[in-house]
Design a protein around this motif. Structure first.
Motif, mmCIF file in Angstrom:
data_model
loop_
_atom_site.group_PDB
_atom_site.id
_atom_site.type_symbol
_atom_site.label_atom_id
_atom_site.label_comp_id
_atom_site.label_asym_id
_atom_site.label_seq_id
_atom_site.Cartn_x
_atom_site.Cartn_y
_atom_site.Cartn_z
ATOM 1 N N LEU A 278 0.823 -1.206 0.000
ATOM 2 C CA LEU A 278 0.000 0.000 0.000
ATOM 3 C C LEU A 278 0.859 1.258 0.000
ATOM 4 C CD1 LEU A 278 -2.830 -1.058 2.480
ATOM 5 C CD2 LEU A 278 -3.151 -0.397 0.099
ATOM 6 N N LYS A 279 1.971 1.209 0.680
ATOM 7 C CA LYS A 279 2.876 2.370 0.686
ATOM 8 C C LYS A 279 3.365 2.677 -0.725
ATOM 9 C CE LYS A 279 4.781 2.084 5.401
ATOM 10 N NZ LYS A 279 4.071 0.924 5.963
ATOM 11 N N PHE A 280 3.753 1.622 -1.450
ATOM 12 C CA PHE A 280 4.193 1.806 -2.840
ATOM 13 C C PHE A 280 3.070 2.401 -3.679
ATOM 14 C CE2 PHE A 280 4.016 0.076 -7.145
ATOM 15 C CZ PHE A 280 5.225 0.521 -7.679
ATOM 16 N N ALA A 281 1.863 1.882 -3.506
ATOM 17 C CA ALA A 281 0.716 2.376 -4.272
ATOM 18 C C ALA A 281 0.490 3.859 -4.001
ATOM 19 C CB ALA A 281 -0.535 1.570 -3.914
ATOM 20 N N HIS A 282 0.481 4.247 -2.742
ATOM 21 C CA HIS A 282 0.240 5.644 -2.381
ATOM 22 C C HIS A 282 1.379 6.550 -2.834
ATOM 23 C CE1 HIS A 282 -2.675 4.343 1.076
ATOM 24 N NE2 HIS A 282 -3.194 4.197 -0.127
ATOM 25 N N PHE A 283 2.602 6.098 -2.627
ATOM 26 C CA PHE A 283 3.751 6.922 -2.989
ATOM 27 C C PHE A 283 3.796 7.168 -4.495
ATOM 28 C CE2 PHE A 283 8.140 7.443 -4.354
ATOM 29 C CZ PHE A 283 8.595 8.439 -3.504
ATOM 30 N N THR A 284 3.637 6.122 -5.272
ATOM 31 C CA THR A 284 3.723 6.247 -6.725
ATOM 32 C C THR A 284 2.614 7.138 -7.278
ATOM 33 O OG1 THR A 284 4.666 4.014 -6.824
ATOM 34 C CG2 THR A 284 3.845 4.949 -8.876
ATOM 35 N N ALA A 285 1.391 6.910 -6.819
ATOM 36 C CA ALA A 285 0.270 7.726 -7.301
ATOM 37 C C ALA A 285 0.437 9.185 -6.894
ATOM 38 C CB ALA A 285 -1.045 7.165 -6.767
ATOM 39 N N SER A 286 0.888 9.426 -5.671
ATOM 40 C CA SER A 286 1.055 10.805 -5.206
ATOM 41 C C SER A 286 2.148 11.530 -5.979
ATOM 42 C CB SER A 286 1.383 10.801 -3.708
ATOM 43 O OG SER A 286 0.289 10.319 -2.958
ATOM 44 N N GLN A 287 3.224 10.832 -6.297
ATOM 45 C CA GLN A 287 4.291 11.451 -7.079
ATOM 46 C C GLN A 287 3.804 11.833 -8.470
ATOM 47 O OE1 GLN A 287 6.366 12.355 -4.691
ATOM 48 N NE2 GLN A 287 8.188 11.727 -5.823
ATOM 49 N N LEU A 546 5.469 -3.371 -8.839
ATOM 50 C CA LEU A 546 6.135 -3.801 -7.614
ATOM 51 C C LEU A 546 6.033 -5.312 -7.527
ATOM 52 C CD1 LEU A 546 7.472 -3.235 -4.835
ATOM 53 C CD2 LEU A 546 5.159 -3.108 -3.882
ATOM 54 N N GLY A 547 7.179 -5.963 -7.349
ATOM 55 C CA GLY A 547 7.179 -7.414 -7.276
ATOM 56 C C GLY A 547 7.956 -7.920 -6.085
ATOM 57 N N TRP A 548 7.719 -9.171 -5.760
ATOM 58 C CA TRP A 548 8.492 -9.861 -4.733
ATOM 59 C C TRP A 548 9.331 -10.931 -5.422
ATOM 60 C CZ3 TRP A 548 10.591 -9.804 -0.192
ATOM 61 C CH2 TRP A 548 11.015 -10.979 0.413
ATOM 62 N N GLN A 549 10.652 -10.822 -5.282
ATOM 63 C CA GLN A 549 11.571 -11.751 -5.932
ATOM 64 C C GLN A 549 11.258 -11.860 -7.425
ATOM 65 O OE1 GLN A 549 14.011 -12.527 -4.275
ATOM 66 N NE2 GLN A 549 13.457 -12.592 -2.119
ATOM 67 N N ASN A 550 11.066 -10.705 -8.071
ATOM 68 C CA ASN A 550 10.852 -10.596 -9.520
ATOM 69 C C ASN A 550 9.487 -11.079 -9.989
ATOM 70 O OD1 ASN A 550 13.453 -9.498 -10.160
ATOM 71 N ND2 ASN A 550 14.311 -11.545 -9.790
ATOM 72 N N ARG A 551 8.570 -11.376 -9.098
ATOM 73 C CA ARG A 551 7.200 -11.723 -9.503
ATOM 74 C C ARG A 551 6.315 -10.497 -9.308
ATOM 75 N NH1 ARG A 551 3.873 -16.136 -10.183
ATOM 76 N NH2 ARG A 551 5.563 -17.584 -9.705
ATOM 77 N N PRO A 552 5.792 -9.882 -10.383
ATOM 78 C CA PRO A 552 4.958 -8.677 -10.241
ATOM 79 C C PRO A 552 3.700 -8.955 -9.430
ATOM 80 C CG PRO A 552 5.635 -9.004 -12.524
ATOM 81 C CD PRO A 552 5.987 -10.263 -11.794
ATOM 82 N N LEU A 553 3.407 -8.064 -8.485
ATOM 83 C CA LEU A 553 2.224 -8.207 -7.649
ATOM 84 C C LEU A 553 1.306 -6.991 -7.702
ATOM 85 C CD1 LEU A 553 3.885 -9.815 -4.481
ATOM 86 C CD2 LEU A 553 2.588 -10.979 -6.278
ATOM 87 N N ILE A 554 1.886 -5.808 -7.883
ATOM 88 C CA ILE A 554 1.127 -4.562 -7.896
ATOM 89 C C ILE A 554 1.514 -3.773 -9.143
ATOM 90 C CG2 ILE A 554 0.628 -2.414 -6.674
ATOM 91 C CD1 ILE A 554 -0.295 -4.890 -5.188
ATOM 92 N N ALA A 555 0.525 -3.187 -9.831
ATOM 93 C CA ALA A 555 0.786 -2.385 -11.031
ATOM 94 C C ALA A 555 0.216 -0.981 -10.832
ATOM 95 C CB ALA A 555 0.156 -3.023 -12.263
ATOM 96 N N ALA A 556 1.068 0.024 -11.064
ATOM 97 C CA ALA A 556 0.654 1.426 -10.966
ATOM 98 C C ALA A 556 0.710 2.057 -12.349
ATOM 99 C CB ALA A 556 1.567 2.187 -10.002
#
Length: 565
Positions: A278-287, A546-556
């Motif tokens: 969620l932090k990544f989602a908020h940070f990326t969208a806000s930027q 944003l991915g974990w160990q190169n597996r994409p999990l979140i897309a902005a």
């Protein structure tokens, strides 16, 4: 020896390869003979321990023999599924143990120091060169995976060659006196990876039974999942039990009402505090919004995902640092009626923060049951304002009702925003085919749970905040239950991939806004600076993953309406 395997035989064989410990368990649980019966075998409850012991002895002999050690027994005969499994196993065991004794001196592994020391598990594990990433087990599951792998990758994830270690013969409780001389002097080195593969195949077999509406078989299989999951540790066990519960609810047609907002709110708070998603989602969208508002004097953000308002302090700070005059900032928070008190509290907190930062700020809430119920008149759009629309993990819920997403996108287009920021799960959980949806969800949430279990949280939470991890697991478990157990209007976790969203947005008259290198660089620095390790941030056609160990999990991603013709 060759056998023809049907899908049902495959399932039974995966249960058959068990240890003598499981033989005791099978003898104590009469329901297991029903499981064999569902798969076409005839086994009396009184014979369960004997059948399990025969399977165990055959397994040890076959694994421990040299490559050509069973050549005298092997032929081109096709063995069909026998109705009397006990007699068939006895004839098979007699054939194997009538072979010449295995010459252990020919095995160089048995001459190694590691093999001589039966207690040296670390050395043996090192020699096996096993990939300890449990996600590799998922490569072996049948069906379509969310992340297809090429042939070379598939080969690299094949189960490792098994090696053995010397051991003493089993105690008398495992075999009768007459059988002691027949038991091989070496036993299979059983590892969690092998049991993990069995567990995953059982999960998939259960999902297939549900797909085919064979609920009797599905019920037997879902019970077996719990037995297999006990042998696993960490993420594999936890994610398997989540899927077991979801499958059990679907099979029993148990009530699957959505969780109360207060409960989900608390779980999400822990998930936000401990992990970067969620932090990544908020940070990326806000930027992205900050860049779109550059040079604007009056800005208005319409937030589809207000909840706790954790996204906006960062933007308030960025606006306060603008050297050529701080713009007036209006924020409209959208939410359902049950969130009314929460939205009021969020607005009050943000207003106090804006006052401290000397940012001219106004806040209002809009209550609707669904985003499709929104109307432009509710949003108080004013002339001369730069508008931004923000949605974090919300749009996929509109896919529950036909036509709802089209109505929402048309509303956004009519608002003519400077930017429309979207963050969604990078997953394919909206298909009608249950088996494919289950397979995709198993891959996706396995990676999530792996990040939770592997210490992928913030540095300050890594030293033992088990409450955050437990609450985060419950938060993800609710999503799993919704994806697997629910249908119709109750299934709201209808995640789609970035490719699918691109198609929707382009069809609705939007064009992409490239998330520039600055946003990418800032996101990477934000993750590392916050103590999150093991995560990757990748750029894909102007979008960030944003991915974990190169597996994409979140897309902005970011969008804006195409110019009117």
């Amino acid at each position: 020896m060759k056998r023809e395997y049907s899908s049902e035989e495959n399932s039974s064989n995966s249960w058959g390869n068990c240890s003598s410990d499981k033989a005791k368990m099978w003898a104590a649980v009469e329901e297991e003979d029903e499981l064999f019966g569902l798969l076409g075998y005839t086994v009396k409850p009184s014979e369960m321990a004997e059948v399990a012991e025969k399977i165990h002895q055959i397994e040890m002999a076959m694994w421990n023999a040299p490559e050509d050690g069973l050549s005298d027994f092997a032929d081109d005969t096709i063995h069909y599924n026998p109705s009397d499994i006990s007699s068939w196993l006895e004839s098979m065991r007699s054939g194997i143990f009538s072979l010449p004794e295995f010459d252990s001196s020919a095995d160089p592994f048995l001459q190694s120091p590691a093999a001589e020391n039966s207690n040296s598990r670390v050395n043996i594990s090192d020699r096996m060169a096993v990939d300890l990433n449990f996600g590799s087990d998922l490569i072996a599951i049948p069906g379509k995976a969310i992340y297809p792998v090429n042939q070379s990758v598939e080969k690299s994830h094949q189960p490792p060659a098994k090696k053995v270690k010397t051991s003493t013969p089993p105690p008398a409780s495992c075999a009768g006196d007459s059988d002691r001389d027949l038991v091989p002097t070496r036993s299979l080195l059983v590892d969690s990876e092998e049991n993990g593969i069995r567990l995953v195949h059982t999960l998939m077999a259960c999902a297939e039974a549900v797909q085919q509406e064979n609920l009797k078989l599905a019920e037997a299989l879902v019970n077996n999942i719990g037995v297999l999951a006990v042998s696993q540790a960490g993420a594999m066990r936890k994610v398997a039990l989540c899927f077991q519960e979801a499958l059990d609810r679907r099979i029993r047609k148990a009530p699957t009402n959505l969780p109360e907002f207060s409960i989900n709110y608390k779980l999400q708070s822990h998930f936000y505090d401990a992990y970067p998603y969620l932090k990544f989602a908020h940070f990326t969208a806000s930027q992205a919004i900050r860049e779109a508002f550059a040079g604007k004097k009056r800005v208005h953000v319409i937030d589809f995902s207000m909840n706790q308002g954790t996204q906006w302090p960062l933007l308030l700070q960025a606006l306060a640092e603008i050297p050529n005059g701080i713009p007036t900032f209006r924020l409209t928070g959208i939410g359902p009626p049950e969130q009314s008190d929460c939205l009021n509290e969020t607005g009050l907190n943000l207003s106090q923060l804006a006052k401290v930062m000397n940012v001219p700020f106004a806040y209002r809430k809009v209550l609707v049951n669904s985003l499709a119920d929104l109307d432009a008149s509710m949003l108080d759009i004013r002339e001369g304002e730069a508008v931004s629309v923000n949605s974090v993990f919300n749009l996929h819920q509109t896919l529950t009702h036909p036509g709802a997403i089209d109505k929402v996108l048309q509303l956004i287009r009519n608002l003519k925003p400077e930017i429309f920021t979207v963050v969604e799960q990078e997953a394919s959980h909206n298909g009608d085919n249950f088996y494919d949806r289950f397979t995709a969800a198993l891959h996706y949430y396995s990676a999530f749970f792996d990040s939770l279990e592997s210490g992928g949280g913030a540095a300050e939470n890594r030293d033992g905040n088990e409450e955050d991890k437990t609450m985060s697991e419950l938060y993800l478990g609710q999503q799993i239950c919704n994806v697997v157990a629910c249908e119709g209007a109750y299934r709201v976790e209808r995640h789609e991939t970035l490719v699918q969203w691109r198609t929707r947005f382009r069809s609705a008259g939007f064009e992409p806004v490239h998330l520039g290198s600055n946003v990418h660089k800032d996101a990477v620095m934000f993750l590392h600076g916050s103590g999150f390790h093991g995560y990757t941030v990748d750029e894909s056609n102007g979008c960030l993953m944003l991915g974990w160990q190169n597996r994409p999990l979140i897309a902005a991603s970011a969008w804006k309406p195409l110019p009117s013709r």
